[in-house]
Design an enzyme around this catalytic site. Structure first.
Site, mmCIF file in Angstrom:
data_model
loop_
_atom_site.group_PDB
_atom_site.id
_atom_site.type_symbol
_atom_site.label_atom_id
_atom_site.label_comp_id
_atom_site.label_asym_id
_atom_site.label_seq_id
_atom_site.Cartn_x
_atom_site.Cartn_y
_atom_site.Cartn_z
ATOM 1 N N PHE A 248 0.870 -1.178 0.000
ATOM 2 C CA PHE A 248 0.000 0.000 0.000
ATOM 3 C C PHE A 248 0.902 1.221 0.000
ATOM 4 O O PHE A 248 1.699 1.414 0.924
ATOM 5 C CB PHE A 248 -0.911 0.053 1.226
ATOM 6 C CG PHE A 248 -1.682 1.357 1.345
ATOM 7 C CD1 PHE A 248 -3.016 1.419 0.996
ATOM 8 C CD2 PHE A 248 -1.058 2.526 1.793
ATOM 9 C CE1 PHE A 248 -3.726 2.624 1.096
ATOM 10 C CE2 PHE A 248 -1.754 3.728 1.884
ATOM 11 C CZ PHE A 248 -3.084 3.777 1.531
ATOM 12 N N GLU A 249 0.769 2.043 -1.013
ATOM 13 C CA GLU A 249 1.367 3.368 -0.975
ATOM 14 C C GLU A 249 0.631 4.258 -1.952
ATOM 15 O O GLU A 249 0.148 3.801 -2.992
ATOM 16 C CB GLU A 249 2.875 3.341 -1.274
ATOM 17 C CG GLU A 249 3.278 2.933 -2.660
ATOM 18 C CD GLU A 249 4.803 3.018 -2.867
ATOM 19 O OE1 GLU A 249 5.562 2.956 -1.873
ATOM 20 O OE2 GLU A 249 5.222 3.139 -4.029
ATOM 21 N N ILE A 250 0.510 5.507 -1.570
ATOM 22 C CA ILE A 250 -0.032 6.543 -2.452
ATOM 23 C C ILE A 250 1.067 7.581 -2.577
ATOM 24 O O ILE A 250 1.596 8.053 -1.568
ATOM 25 C CB ILE A 250 -1.314 7.172 -1.878
ATOM 26 C CG1 ILE A 250 -2.340 6.093 -1.525
ATOM 27 C CG2 ILE A 250 -1.916 8.166 -2.873
ATOM 28 C CD1 ILE A 250 -3.602 6.633 -0.848
#
Length: 362
Positions: A248-250
């Protein structure tokens, strides 16, 4: 306008107002776009194989139900092989958003000319013998290298300013009642995460040696007020293993496209650790964020409930109820912040703030 006389209606209006006020106070931005012009130039990016379509349908259903059915951010699917008709049909049917499918260029999923393939093969055999996680996998190494410094160079990614990584088999455990992309853009946040964890140090035995050589070679690229303390408590002498779990990364893609990140990746790539060891994209992204970004440019999305096989981040308190979470924040077998491996999350909060007059993020 007079208030309604019915006690039930008054109660419902009050409840709606409380939820809206909570969203305003805890995210700084209230909910849904009124037009396409408010959408950020962003996408979901998915690295997948053709056989992943079933697990991806589950992932897409969750992110659509919890968030994207209100925003219709597009998807970019990438594969080192051509996507099958089955994969395309089974994933395209899960969203009303635009969907793109692309094949990774062979030069981004192969050995650079400066890598000794015999040495790489021997290293894989030794790590497999030593029971290092994915130690014997060749494709896993290509994946880590691609995700570390090449995915954003794909032609399909050139049109976007922000990206949100999505993987097969993950779960979103709470509603997301605002736009994280817009939050990042408005506050000038460059990188967002939900889970921070210790690295398996037998996968990166010489990574920090290479990072130190980079810092010594390029001191002009390292800003004074960065987040280095989070990954090294001794001013860069050693690596404590903390990293953001990058499944998960934005991220603001201008961070990865920046000259400093490009030089960092190119330096590490020539060091050979993606193939001679098993360097992952998570520590590479995280160390780069610590080197080049201020604390305020990195955001912990603590209100986003997220599960990747092994660990979850689960909000607690009012956010758990307001966002219809289905996880258990007290489950020590899953919730990373309640486990020993989750100390990196708490230590992030201990990172000293950047002096206000020097902050780049709002």
């Amino acid at each position: 306008m007079p208030l309604p006389r019915s006690p039930l209606v008054r109660y419902l209006l009050l409840a709606v107002g409380v939820v809206a006020l909570y969203a305003l106070l805890h995210t700084g931005y209230v909910s849904y776009p009124t037009s396409d012009s408010q959408r950020v130039n962003a996408c979901f990016t998915v690295l997948a194989r053709n056989q992943d379509w079933r697990a991806l349908r589950d992932s897409m259903k969750q992110i659509e139900d919890r968030f994207n059915r209100r925003y219709n951010y597009p998807y970019v699917f990438l594969n080192d092989e051509p996507f099958s008709d089955e994969f395309i049909n089974m994933t395209r049917s899960m969203t009303q958003a635009e969907v793109h499918y692309g094949q990774i260029p062979s030069e981004h999923w192969s050995y650079p000319e400066y890598i000794n393939q015999t040495r790489a093969s021997e290293a894989r055999a030794k790590m497999k013998q030593d029971d290092v996680m994915y130690g014997g996998s060749e494709s896993y190494r290509h994946m880590c290298r691609f995700e570390s410094g090449l995915f954003f160079k794909h032609p399909l990614m050139q049109q976007f300013d922000y990206y949100w990584r999505l993987e097969p088999g993950i779960q979103y455990l709470c509603d997301i009642n605002y736009d994280p992309f817009l939050l990042m853009k408005q506050r000038r946040i460059r990188y967002g995460w939900t889970i921070a964890i210790y690295e398996l140090m037998n996968t990166v035995p010489t990574l920090w040696d290479s990072v130190r050589r980079f810092m010594q070679t390029h001191p002009d690229l390292i800003p004074e007020h960065n987040a280095l303390w989070w990954v090294s408590r001794d001013n860069g002498t050693s690596y404590n293993g903390c990293h953001f779990w990058s499944n998960f990364e934005i991220a603001d893609l201008s961070f990865y496209r920046s000259p400093e990140y490009q030089q960092f990746f190119d330096f590490l790539d020539r060091e050979g650790g993606f193939f001679y060891e098993r360097w992952g994209d998570a520590p590479v992204h995280s160390i780069a964020a610590a080197l080049f970004l201020q604390k305020e440019e990195v955001h912990w999305f603590r209100d986003i409930g997220y599960y990747h096989p092994g660990w979850q981040h689960c909000p607690s308190g009012d956010a758990w109820l307001a966002n219809r979470c289905t996880c258990d924040p007290n489950d020590k077998s899953k919730t990373i912040t309640n486990a020993g491996w989750g100390k990196c999350s708490h230590q992030w909060e201990m990172l000293p703030d950047t002096p206000r007059h020097l902050r780049k993020a709002l």
